[in-house]
Design a protein around this motif. Structure first.
Motif, short mmCIF file in Angstrom:
data_model
loop_
_atom_site.label_atom_id
_atom_site.label_comp_id
_atom_site.label_asym_id
_atom_site.label_seq_id
_atom_site.Cartn_x
_atom_site.Cartn_y
_atom_site.Cartn_z
N GLY A 95 1.86 -22.37 -0.79
CA GLY A 95 1.46 -23.55 -0.69
C GLY A 95 -0.26 -23.52 -0.47
O GLY A 95 -0.82 -24.56 0.02
N LYS A 96 -0.66 -22.55 -0.44
CA LYS A 96 -2.33 -22.31 -0.13
C LYS A 96 -3.04 -22.95 -1.49
O LYS A 96 -2.68 -22.84 -2.57
N SER A 97 -4.35 -23.48 -1.26
CA SER A 97 -5.26 -24.07 -2.19
C SER A 97 -5.66 -22.98 -3.01
O SER A 97 -5.83 -22.91 -4.31
N HIS A 98 -5.92 -21.76 -2.30
CA HIS A 98 -6.19 -20.67 -3.11
C HIS A 98 -5.25 -19.47 -2.75
O HIS A 98 -5.12 -19.14 -1.71
N ARG A 99 -4.56 -19.09 -3.96
CA ARG A 99 -3.20 -18.02 -3.55
C ARG A 99 -3.66 -16.74 -4.01
O ARG A 99 -3.91 -16.40 -5.01
N PRO A 100 -3.87 -15.80 -2.92
CA PRO A 100 -4.27 -14.67 -3.27
C PRO A 100 -2.98 -13.77 -3.97
O PRO A 100 -1.93 -14.27 -3.78
N ARG A 101 -3.57 -12.77 -4.71
CA ARG A 101 -2.20 -12.07 -5.22
C ARG A 101 -1.58 -11.33 -4.27
O ARG A 101 -2.27 -10.80 -3.14
N LEU A 102 -0.19 -11.08 -4.22
CA LEU A 102 0.63 -10.49 -3.24
C LEU A 102 1.13 -9.26 -3.95
O LEU A 102 2.17 -9.45 -4.85
N ILE A 103 0.84 -7.97 -3.40
CA ILE A 103 1.47 -6.94 -4.00
C ILE A 103 2.22 -5.99 -2.93
O ILE A 103 2.01 -6.21 -1.76
N ALA A 104 3.04 -5.20 -3.35
CA ALA A 104 3.71 -4.48 -2.20
C ALA A 104 3.54 -2.78 -2.34
O ALA A 104 3.13 -2.38 -3.55
N VAL A 105 3.61 -2.37 -1.40
CA VAL A 105 3.52 -0.58 -1.20
C VAL A 105 5.23 -0.12 -1.47
O VAL A 105 6.11 -0.85 -0.71
N THR A 106 5.46 0.44 -2.27
CA THR A 106 6.82 1.04 -2.54
C THR A 106 7.12 2.35 -1.67
O THR A 106 7.45 2.15 -0.42
N ILE A 107 6.91 3.12 -2.33
CA ILE A 107 7.00 4.70 -1.23
C ILE A 107 5.58 5.10 -1.01
O ILE A 107 5.04 5.30 -2.05
N LEU A 108 4.98 5.21 0.38
CA LEU A 108 3.78 5.78 0.35
C LEU A 108 3.84 7.20 -0.46
O LEU A 108 4.56 8.11 -0.41
N THR A 109 2.66 7.49 -1.22
CA THR A 109 2.54 8.75 -1.88
C THR A 109 2.44 10.03 -0.73
O THR A 109 2.47 11.17 -1.48
#
Ligand code: C5P
Length: 228
Positions: free
Chosen positions: A104-118
């Motif tokens: 819903g934001k006027s500027h949509r940031p990319r959203l990423i995930a951390v899977t398993i911390l290295t």
């Protein structure tokens, strides 16, 4: 085209962070602000970087109940950041809530995930209660992040090829653990060169000390960009 390099601003205070930022340019890199700098300097510092024209990756790895994470992502978006992240192990509902709020934001940031911390090895993840190898868990959580509507994951460059094959070409792979052939490994153990990481399927390279610790950071960054 902007460079795929994201410089990790791992500094303890504002003067040292800004003295590097002043020597860099938004056309040559993006910037990552992590927990240390954000906890010390807060949102005003992030806004300062955004005002200077940099794309900022706010690396706070949110992990909480869906409503809380969605609200935190909403607040981060209001700072004007380009990218932010959450832990995939927060689950589908948490990731969908975060993604939905950003929609819903006027500027949509990319959203990423951390899977398993290295930093977690086979023993560590078994102790937490996850079955299977770290690699299997990384692929499973990457698939969960993708089907929850996230734009990509943070991963080791050594995991990039397998995730790229599973997730297809549009999924973002953001990889730390990158070292030019001539740079010190510091405390990173399993690394790839910038060119090899890109060839393995990375979309963006998170690089800290090879730039921040260089005598001439701009030259170090230009050399990395030229090598890709
Ligand atoms: O200085 P260096 O290039 O090793 O910095 C890498 C950056 O990426 C640091 O901010 C570090 O916290 C982050 N990072 C990492 N490995 C991960 C996740 C994040 O090195 N698995």
């Amino acid at each position: 085209m902007t460079s795929p390099v994201i410089v990790a601003l791992d500094f303890p205070d504002e003067p040292s962070a800004l003295s590097l930022v002043e020597r860099l340019e938004p056309s040559l890199c993006r910037l990552k602000v992590g927990k240390e700098l954000f906890t010390r300097l807060g949102p005003a510092f992030v806004e300062k970087l955004v005002d200077k024209g940099f794309d900022v990756f706010l690396d706070l790895k949110f992990h909480d109940i869906p409503n809380t994470v969605a609200a935190a992502c909403d607040a981060a978006a209001d700072l004007g950041v380009w990218m932010m992240n959450v832990h995939a192990s927060g689950g589908r509902r948490m990731m969908e809530a975060a993604r939905g709020r950003l929609e819903g934001k006027s500027h949509r940031p990319r959203l990423i995930a951390v899977t398993i911390l290295t930093s977690l090895g086979e023993e560590d993840i078994r102790e937490i209660g996850f079955c299977g190898s770290p690699a299997e868990n990384v692929l499973r959580l990457a698939a969960l992040a993708q089907s929850s509507g996230l734009d990509g994951v943070v991963c080791s460059p050594l995991e990039a090829a397998a995730i790229r094959e599973q997730a297809g070409s549009d999924f973002l792979l953001v990889t730390p653990g990158v070292r030019p052939a001539t740079a010190s490994l510091d405390d990173q153990k399993r690394v790839m060169t910038p060119a090899d990481a890109m060839a393995a399927g990375s979309s963006y390279l998170v690089i800290g000390r090879p730039v921040t610790g260089a005598e001439d950071p701009l030259k170090a960054l230009e050399d990395i960009n030229a090598s890709i």
